[in-house]
Enzyme design. Structure first.
Site, short mmCIF file in Angstrom:
data_model
loop_
_atom_site.label_atom_id
_atom_site.label_comp_id
_atom_site.label_asym_id
_atom_site.label_seq_id
_atom_site.Cartn_x
_atom_site.Cartn_y
_atom_site.Cartn_z
N LYS A 91 -0.47 -25.37 -20.70
CA LYS A 91 0.94 -24.99 -20.56
C LYS A 91 0.93 -23.48 -20.32
O LYS A 91 0.58 -22.71 -21.22
CB LYS A 91 1.74 -25.34 -21.81
CG LYS A 91 3.20 -24.94 -21.69
CD LYS A 91 3.93 -25.08 -23.02
CE LYS A 91 5.30 -24.44 -22.92
NZ LYS A 91 5.99 -24.38 -24.24
N GLY A 152 13.66 -21.33 -28.73
CA GLY A 152 14.12 -21.24 -30.10
C GLY A 152 15.61 -21.01 -30.27
O GLY A 152 16.09 -20.89 -31.40
N ALA A 179 12.02 -25.83 -23.88
CA ALA A 179 12.64 -24.71 -24.60
C ALA A 179 14.16 -24.81 -24.63
O ALA A 179 14.80 -25.23 -23.67
CB ALA A 179 12.25 -23.37 -24.00
N GLY A 180 14.71 -24.43 -25.78
CA GLY A 180 16.15 -24.32 -25.95
C GLY A 180 16.85 -25.55 -26.47
O GLY A 180 18.04 -25.51 -26.79
N ASN A 201 10.16 -27.74 -30.16
CA ASN A 201 9.42 -27.39 -31.37
C ASN A 201 10.36 -27.01 -32.51
O ASN A 201 10.47 -27.69 -33.53
CB ASN A 201 8.46 -26.25 -31.07
CG ASN A 201 7.51 -25.91 -32.21
OD1 ASN A 201 6.52 -25.22 -32.02
ND2 ASN A 201 7.77 -26.35 -33.41
#
Length: 252
Positions: A91, A152, A179-180, A201
């Site tokens: 990644k 995040g 992401a997000g 995550n």
């Protein structure tokens, strides 16, 4: 399918910020994810215990170059990750803005070109910019990972029309929202738009109950994909009665 690998789960899960190794292990299992991302820096810091959890998960490892701010740094980190984890998957993250963690498109394409030439199977973390996506495909990437929102942030899909355009433009290219994503409903929205997977995550790791949240995201991603494949009804400007007018009682 990603680089010839068929996966049954469309959820990819990050492994950072969990309250304990035991919670991480349980969350991975509850999510049903078959791919987990691992930072080389985290692996090096936590050593054997972390590697044991990763091995016991049975998941495919997607090492990442998190924290890299130049093409050279990302390339070196990727090369080290391949040696440690024994996989050509990477990644690719090359951060260009300290506050938003937005990728640097120029360094990203440069690093992707080098790594693809070296036999890496690159998953580039990018924006929804179509030109950058084209350049990454030209560099040899066969997957694109546009952000939904800053890493995040939990803001979900901030630029939905741009993401829809990206999905339409890169028809046939696996696209992963990376992401997000902060809620299962946001993951469902991404899957209903036709994206192939979601990587997240923080939304799981920082939940009050990470294991339950991991299970919720696993179900949400599956439901969103099922809805997309079933065929969502289009939005309408006017109401359309679901009950036919024929057969209604006639008043004298």
């Amino acid at each position: 399918m990603f680089y010839g690998t068929i996966l049954h789960s469309r959820l990819m899960l990050g492994t950072a910020q969990y309250p304990s190794p035991a919670v991480l292990h349980a969350a991975i299992a509850a999510s049903g994810a078959e791919v987990i991302t691992v930072s080389l820096r985290r692996e090096g810091r936590e050593g054997g215990a972390f590697r044991e959890i990763i091995a016991e998960s049975g998941c495919r490892i997607l090492p990442n170059t998190a924290g890299c701010h130049s093409a050279r740094e990302a390339i070196t980190t990727a090369q080290m990750a391949r040696e440690i984890f024994g996989t050509p998957w990477i990644k690719l993250e090359v951060i260009g803005h300290a506050d938003t963690l937005q990728p640097d498109p120029f360094a990203l394409v440069e690093a992707a070109r080098v790594l693809c030439a070296e036999g890496f199977e690159v998953f580039p973390y990018t924006t929804e910019d179509l030109i950058v996506g084209e350049k990454l495909i030209e560099a040899g990437c066969r997957v694109l990972m546009p952000w939904g929102a800053p890493i995040g942030s939990g803001q979900g899909l901030r630029h939905r029309e741009a993401l829809r355009s990206m999905r339409a433009h890169f028809d046939g290219v696996p696209l992963v929202i990376d992401a997000g994503i902060g809620a299962p409903s946001q993951a469902i929205a991404a899957m209903e738009m036709g994206f192939d997977a979601v990587l997240l995550n923080t939304a799981v790791a920082k939940a009050l109950d990470p294991v339950a949240m991991a299970a919720a995201f696993g179900q949400a991603v599956a439901a969103g994909r099922m809805a997309f494949e079933a065929g969502l009804m289009p939005a309408r400007d006017m109401a359309v009665a679901s009950t036919p007018i024929f057969g209604l009682a006639a008043l004298a």
